[in-house]
Design an enzyme around this catalytic site. Structure first.
Site, short mmCIF file in Angstrom:
data_model
loop_
_atom_site.label_atom_id
_atom_site.label_comp_id
_atom_site.label_asym_id
_atom_site.label_seq_id
_atom_site.Cartn_x
_atom_site.Cartn_y
_atom_site.Cartn_z
N ASN A 10 51.65 31.99 62.33
CA ASN A 10 51.96 33.32 62.86
C ASN A 10 51.05 34.31 62.14
O ASN A 10 51.27 34.60 60.97
CB ASN A 10 53.44 33.63 62.60
CG ASN A 10 53.81 35.06 62.96
OD1 ASN A 10 53.03 35.78 63.58
ND2 ASN A 10 55.01 35.46 62.57
N LYS A 12 50.77 37.40 62.60
CA LYS A 12 51.38 38.74 62.51
C LYS A 12 50.31 39.79 62.90
O LYS A 12 49.51 39.53 63.78
CB LYS A 12 51.95 38.95 61.11
CG LYS A 12 52.89 37.80 60.71
CD LYS A 12 53.65 38.03 59.45
CE LYS A 12 54.56 36.83 59.18
NZ LYS A 12 55.41 37.00 58.01
N HIS A 97 61.61 37.08 65.50
CA HIS A 97 61.15 37.04 64.11
C HIS A 97 61.88 38.12 63.30
O HIS A 97 62.17 39.19 63.82
CB HIS A 97 59.63 37.26 64.05
CG HIS A 97 59.07 36.94 62.71
ND1 HIS A 97 59.16 37.82 61.65
CD2 HIS A 97 58.46 35.83 62.23
CE1 HIS A 97 58.61 37.25 60.58
NE2 HIS A 97 58.17 36.05 60.91
N GLU A 99 60.90 40.13 61.20
CA GLU A 99 60.19 41.42 61.14
C GLU A 99 60.46 42.24 62.39
O GLU A 99 60.50 43.48 62.32
CB GLU A 99 58.69 41.17 60.90
CG GLU A 99 58.45 40.73 59.46
CD GLU A 99 57.27 39.81 59.25
OE1 GLU A 99 56.41 39.71 60.15
OE2 GLU A 99 57.21 39.18 58.17
N GLU A 168 63.76 30.89 58.91
CA GLU A 168 62.92 31.63 57.98
C GLU A 168 63.79 32.57 57.15
O GLU A 168 64.12 33.68 57.60
CB GLU A 168 61.88 32.46 58.74
CG GLU A 168 60.93 31.65 59.58
CD GLU A 168 59.63 32.41 59.85
OE1 GLU A 168 58.58 31.87 59.51
OE2 GLU A 168 59.68 33.54 60.37
N GLY A 174 56.56 35.92 52.70
CA GLY A 174 55.51 36.69 52.05
C GLY A 174 55.77 36.99 50.58
O GLY A 174 55.08 37.83 49.99
N SER A 214 56.76 31.40 52.91
CA SER A 214 55.92 31.02 51.76
C SER A 214 55.55 29.54 51.76
O SER A 214 55.47 28.92 50.69
CB SER A 214 56.59 31.42 50.44
OG SER A 214 56.71 32.83 50.35
P1 13P Z 1 54.72 33.71 55.03
O1 13P Z 1 54.23 32.28 55.26
O2 13P Z 1 53.60 34.66 54.80
O3 13P Z 1 55.78 33.76 53.98
O4 13P Z 1 55.39 34.17 56.41
C1 13P Z 1 56.31 33.37 57.04
C2 13P Z 1 56.59 33.92 58.39
O5 13P Z 1 57.20 34.96 58.53
C3 13P Z 1 56.06 33.17 59.56
O6 13P Z 1 56.61 33.65 60.74
#
Ligand code: 13P
Length: 252
Positions: A10, A12, A97, A99, A168, A174, A214
């Site tokens: 992803n 983002k 997601h 976010e 997740e 992150g 992560s």
């Molecule tokens: P990270 O791998 O940067 O922690 O992000 C995970 C994520 O949100 C994938 O959708």
């Protein structure tokens, strides 16, 4: 049938036209390297989906999008519809997601409708669930993730062929923090049990359940070996072909 594993990236809100070089490098590693026993997917920002589909055509790397609207068209400035993603030749759309749940106030009911829109276009929906740090500390992880988000975000028409679940934990995204392998296995096993209860044995056991938060080349093998983990949804480490390929190595 046992779920087919998937390693999904992803991107983002990262990437511009020149970032296609990372996709090209990844395609080379996946196509020409040792064959991985998993599917591989990159979900770039919407601006790059068309270009990426063209570049990845005929390769082992699939392309998807990160979100869609519930409707097929209309007065929704800035949104994109699932049929527009299908029109580009992409095969997957991530919905729900954390976010988007946090930044845009998306509820599980809305996510359910978005997933429904994805399935209507014969695309695969990747439906995300995950608890915040406060929810985990309060001991509410399974209540939030399984009883609430999973139950309400997954539409009735979901099947293992058209739907993938991604767990997740918000606090692991992150941050470089990951749950222990036992903690991941506990949540994934609870998700599996809920899917079996709702859809029956044969169907419930067929859904792929990805872990995200992560994931890196250094921890992928261990996390991917946990019970009921059928792949990864990767943010930061999917932006560089060498890192992402190092995660795919868990399936070689
Ligand atoms: P990270 O791998 O940067 O922690 O992000 C995970 C994520 O949100 C994938 O959708």
């Amino acid at each position: 049938m046992a779920p087919r594993s998937l390693v999904a990236g992803n991107w983002k809100m990262n990437g511009v036209k020149s970032s296609v070089s990372e996709l090209e490098a990844l395609i080379q590693m996946v196509n020409d390297g040792d064959k991985a026993d998993c599917d591989v997917l990159i979900c770039p920002p919407a601006t790059l989906v068309d270009r990426f589909v063209g570049v990845a055509d005929g390769s082992l790397v699939n392309i998807g999008a990160q979100d869609c609207h519930t409707n097929t068209s209309g007065a929704h400035t800035g949104d994109i519809a699932a049929n527009m993603v299908a029109d580009l030749g992409a095969g997957y759309i991530i919905v729900g997601h954390s976010e988007r749940r946090a930044d845009h106030g998306e509820t599980s009911d809305l996510v359910n409708n978005k997933a429904e829109a994805v399935l209507t276009e014969n695309l695969t929906a990747i439906i995300c669930v995950g608890e915040t740090e406060a929810e985990r500390k309060a001991g509410d992880t399974l209540k939030v993730v399984v009883a609430d988000q999973l139950a309400n975000s997954v539409p009735e028409s979901a099947t293992p062929e058209n739907t993938i679940i991604a767990y997740e934990p918000v606090w692991a995204i992150g941050t470089g923090l990951t749950p222990t392998v036992d903690d991941v296995a506990e949540v994934h096993t609870a998700i599996r049990a809920a899917l079996v209860e709702r859809f029956g044995d044969g169907v419930g056991n067929g859904f792929a359940i990805l872990y995200g938060g992560s994931v890196k080349p250094t921890n992928a093998k261990e996390l991917m070996a946990a019970d009921n983990v059928n792949g990864a949804l990767v943010g930061g480490a999917s932006l560089k072909a060498t890192d992402f390929n190092g995660i795919i190595d868990a399936y070689r």
